[in-house]
Design a protein around this motif. Structure first.
Motif: not given
Ligand code: NAP
Ligand code: ZN
Length: 350
Positions: A185-188, A209-211, A266-269, A293-295, A333-335, A338-340
């Motif tokens: 979600g963040l990365g895309h 599979s995401k290339v 780093l933004v992942g926690v 942290l966010i903004g 599962k990283s599936d 790119y965001r629900f």
């Protein structure tokens, strides 16, 4: 009090389920919002499962909220009934400290999270956006640009601003080679935003599979981060790398990919700490390891307007509220492509 309903986590391990609760009556500076869509952030999952410590339960996640103004308090000037608005990760702060005065409410010592917070005045827990309604102080409400798709806009309220803010702070732009680690979600959103800012963008992914998707989203190059030789070939090439990964991992290959004076932010926690990076990787090229942290609220509005101007929204998979538990399983599962985003109109008992 205003009746509301939600999907909530009653304990760390059971599926989320329906819950009736109440929102506060409007104060003069409050906006009442009927929620239409809410994005599903990995933070929701970390928090609901107790990975960041205890939370008040029933716990209602959700901090990528888009809806329509239902009512406004007597002193509200910026919004009127029917406006399309958003709410992100914060719903209050002191508004008088240096951080708040600088428009960095997220670094205020008294900021209140949209969930995992304590409501100013009542001391009651805050409840997030997997719900029919929310009541928020006007200052923390965002305007959704005219014509923007409302479901695709929801993830901008967290994934968008969490990637936009560091890209701006570290002055990403044309002529720079920028890495984005983790295509979730963040990365895309990081890829779309860095590209729109004019940088050359390289995605580091664990998922072969995401290339193709990474390229479609704007990446100039894609590196499979599990491939040690491919990682070694990137050494010393990057001005800036934004790491969005939600689990503990070795940071050294990413630090080594930086040029002299480059920054890995780093933004992942993750719930478990990363192994400590090698000191040599930092000192021999004067590299920096940072976090973000966010903004703040003004910058969140700037990001929404930037996205409006560039025609950017999130790539989403719209799900009914009842689909949230399956969505969490797939996120682990990283599936996620790119965001629900939850269609909150599907919220129903049972
Ligand atoms: P997400 O959609 O689940 O994306 C995370 C991505 O990390 C995955 O899609 C995957 O991408 C990669 N990944 C997963 N497992 C991995 C592993 N074992 N090794 C390496 N990479 C792995 O999560 P998100 O919603 O973007 O959130 C990411 C993190 O940011 C979470 O920890 C969240 O709590 C945090 N967050 C922080 C802030 C902040 O203000 N700092 C705000 C919001 C969220 P690939 O398949 O491409 O490898
Ligand atoms: Zn989030």
């Amino acid at each position: 009090m205003i009746p509301a309903s939600a999907y909530a986590a009653f304990d760390p391990n059971s599926p989320l389920k329906y819950w009736d609760f109440e929102r506060r009556d409007l104060r003069p500076d409050d906006v009442e919002i009927d929620i239409l869509f809410c994005g599903v952030c990995h933070s929701d999952l970390h928090a609901a499962k107790g990975e960041w410590g205890d939370v008040n339960r029933p716990f209602v996640p959700g901090h990528e909220i888009v809806g329509k103004v239902k009512a406004v308090g007597s002193s509200v000037t910026k919004y009127k009934v029917g406006d399309s608005v958003g709410v992100g990760c914060l719903v209050d702060s002191c508004l008088s400290c240096h951080e708040c005065e600088d428009g960095l409410e997220q670094y205020c010592n008294h900021w209140v999270g949209t969930y995992m917070g304590m409501e100013t005045g009542t001391g009651k827990p805050t409840y997030g956006g997997y719900s029919s309604k929310i009541v928020v102080k006007e200052h923390f409400v965002l305007k959704i640009p005219e014509g923007m798709d409302l479901a695709g806009a929801a993830p901008l309220l967290c994934a968008g601003i969490t990637t936009y803010s560091p890209l701006r702070h570290w002055k990403v732009g044309p002529g720079q080679r920028v890495g984005v680690v983790g295509l979730g979600g963040l990365g895309h959103m990081g890829v779309k935003l860095a590209k729109a800012m004019g940088a050359t963008v390289v995605v580091f992914t664990t998922s072969a599979s995401k290339v193709e998707d990474a390229k479609r989203l704007g990446a100039d190059e894609v590196v499979i981060s599990k491939d040690e030789a491919a990682m070694a070939a990137e050494a010393g090439k990057f001005d800036f790398i934004l790491n969005t990964v939600a689990v503990s991992h070795n940071l050294d290959p990413f630090l080594n990919a930086l040029k002299r004076d480059g920054t890995l932010t780093l933004v992942g926690v993750p719930s478990e700490a990363h192994p400590s990076p090698g000191v040599q990787g930092l000192i021999f090229k004067r590299r920096s390891l940072a976090g973000s942290l966010i903004g703040g609220i003004a910058e969140t509005q700037e990001m929404l307007d930037f996205c409006g101007q560039h025609g950017l929204t999130a790539d989403i998979e719209l799900i009914p509220m009842q689909g949230i538990n399956t969505a969490y399983e797939r996120m682990l599962k990283s599936d996620v492509k790119y965001r629900f985003v939850i269609d909150v109109s599907t919220l129903a008992k049972g």
